[in-house]
Design an enzyme around this catalytic site. Structure first.
Site, PDB file in Angstrom:
ATOM      1  NE  ARG A 233      -4.335  -1.627   0.170  1.00 52.22           N
ATOM      2  CZ  ARG A 233      -4.449  -2.494  -0.733  1.00 52.22           C
ATOM      3  NH1 ARG A 233      -3.190  -2.931  -1.520  1.00 52.22           N
ATOM      4  NH2 ARG A 233      -5.316  -3.471  -0.678  1.00 52.22           N
ATOM      5  CD  GLU A 262      -3.045   3.859  -5.177  1.00 48.66           C
ATOM      6  OE1 GLU A 262      -3.860   3.415  -5.500  1.00 48.66           O
ATOM      7  OE2 GLU A 262      -1.956   3.111  -4.764  1.00 48.66           O
ATOM      8  CG  HIS A 280      -3.566   0.173  -6.637  1.00 48.12           C
ATOM      9  ND1 HIS A 280      -3.474   0.738  -5.396  1.00 48.12           N
ATOM     10  CD2 HIS A 280      -3.307  -1.335  -6.460  1.00 48.12           C
ATOM     11  CE1 HIS A 280      -3.867  -0.113  -4.730  1.00 48.12           C
ATOM     12  NE2 HIS A 280      -3.612  -1.521  -5.199  1.00 48.12           N
TER      13      HIS A 280
END
Length: 314
Positions: A233, A262, A280
């Site tokens: 993460r 993000e 991602h």
């Protein structure tokens, strides 16, 4: 089950949306113009399940707004977007999608390491720009035989280790405790792990304890020849410290699939050739996306048929 209300928090998978619509009374949170609190208040009595992901899960406010909520099914393995304490307090079931995405995320982690070390993206631009006609590309660095450190030897971390072993890499790891049945070297101190490896993979769950587990001390221990790979993460890494280290040459390179804010990525990274950035996409293959969606559906159906959950968290 068509009368059971299921709230989908954001767009995830067209296949998942279709399957949910075919089986349940689906509410798409992003499709409604009303403010979120008003929407939840209007439909609070109808919604018995929430389907979330790494972007939007189920926080305390959402859970409190849905008095008939019975289950939260996460279209991801990570649980950091779900208030697990609140779910436990209210007796709400929680599921996620482990195992089915393990191979894809591990594959990408190794791919990022190869791309950084062998400068694959830079090589691609070199050829496309026509520069090859002016001379050969600069030498890169090999992956085989490097010392690899892994933070978090769970499903994904173990899969990365297995792949790295095929490259004759020496494997060591850091986790909350030493793992049984493994010959990998264990480090209780993450700084010591970083100092003794050439490539450091972040593959642990995001918790209060692992937030910014990659800080300045760890980055400096990894050093100007070290490579950081983050497929965990974004918040595992102190992003400003990472940017500074890369700009100042205190870190050799990085491969990043995740970021702190993000989809916003620090623009200072865009011009650096010793890093590889992907948006991602660790589990984003057609095969795994379908498998994850099927697991979400199966967990929901099992719950509402009063059968055991396939992948229970709570």
């Amino acid at each position: 089950m068509n009368n059971i209300g299921v709230l989908m928090t954001c767009p995830m998978s067209e296949y998942l949306e279709n399957q949910l619509e075919n089986r349940f009374n689906l509410f798409k949170l992003w499709n409604h113009s009303a403010p979120k609190p008003d929407f939840l208040k209007t439909h609070s009595s109808s919604i018995k399940a929430v389907v979330g992901n790494t972007k939007i899960g189920a926080d305390a406010n959402m859970i409190d707004s849905l008095p008939n909520l019975e289950i939260v099914a996460s279209y991801s393995v990570g649980l950091d977007k779900i208030d697990l304490g609140k779910c436990k307090e209210k007796g709400i079931k929680v599921t996620n999608t482990p195992d089915v995405l393990t191979d894809d995320v591990a594959d990408l982690g190794i791919g990022l390491a190869l791309a950084v070390l062998r400068k694959i993206c830079v090589c691609d631009r070199f050829v496309r720009s026509g520069n090859w006609i002016n001379g050969d590309f600069a030498l890169a660095s090999k992956f085989s035989g490097k010392s690899v450190g892994i933070i978090g030897l769970g499903r994904i971390g173990s899969a990365i280790a297995k792949r790295a072993e095929a490259f004759n890499c020496f494997i060591s790891y850091h986790s909350r405790s030493k793992k049984p049945n493994t010959n990998y070297k264990y480090y209780s101190n993450i700084v010591d792990l970083a100092a003794d490896c050439q490539i450091l993979f972040v593959a642990c769950a995001l918790t209060e304890e692992t937030h910014h587990i990659i800080n300045r001390k760890v980055i400096d221990a990894l050093g100007p020849k070290g490579i950081l790979i983050n497929i965990g993460r974004g918040a595992h890494v102190d992003e400003p410290e990472l940017v500074s280290a890369l700009l100042e040459g205190r870190l050799g390179g990085a491969g990043l699939d995740v970021y702190e804010n993000e989809p916003n990525v620090p623009e200072q990274l865009f011009s650096l050739e010793n890093i590889v950035l992907v948006p991602h996409v660790g589990s984003d293959t057609e095969e795994t996306s379908k498998a994850m969606a099927d697991l979400v559906i199966s967990n929901l159906e099992a719950h509402f048929k009063c059968k055991p959950l396939l992948t229970p968290v709570l």
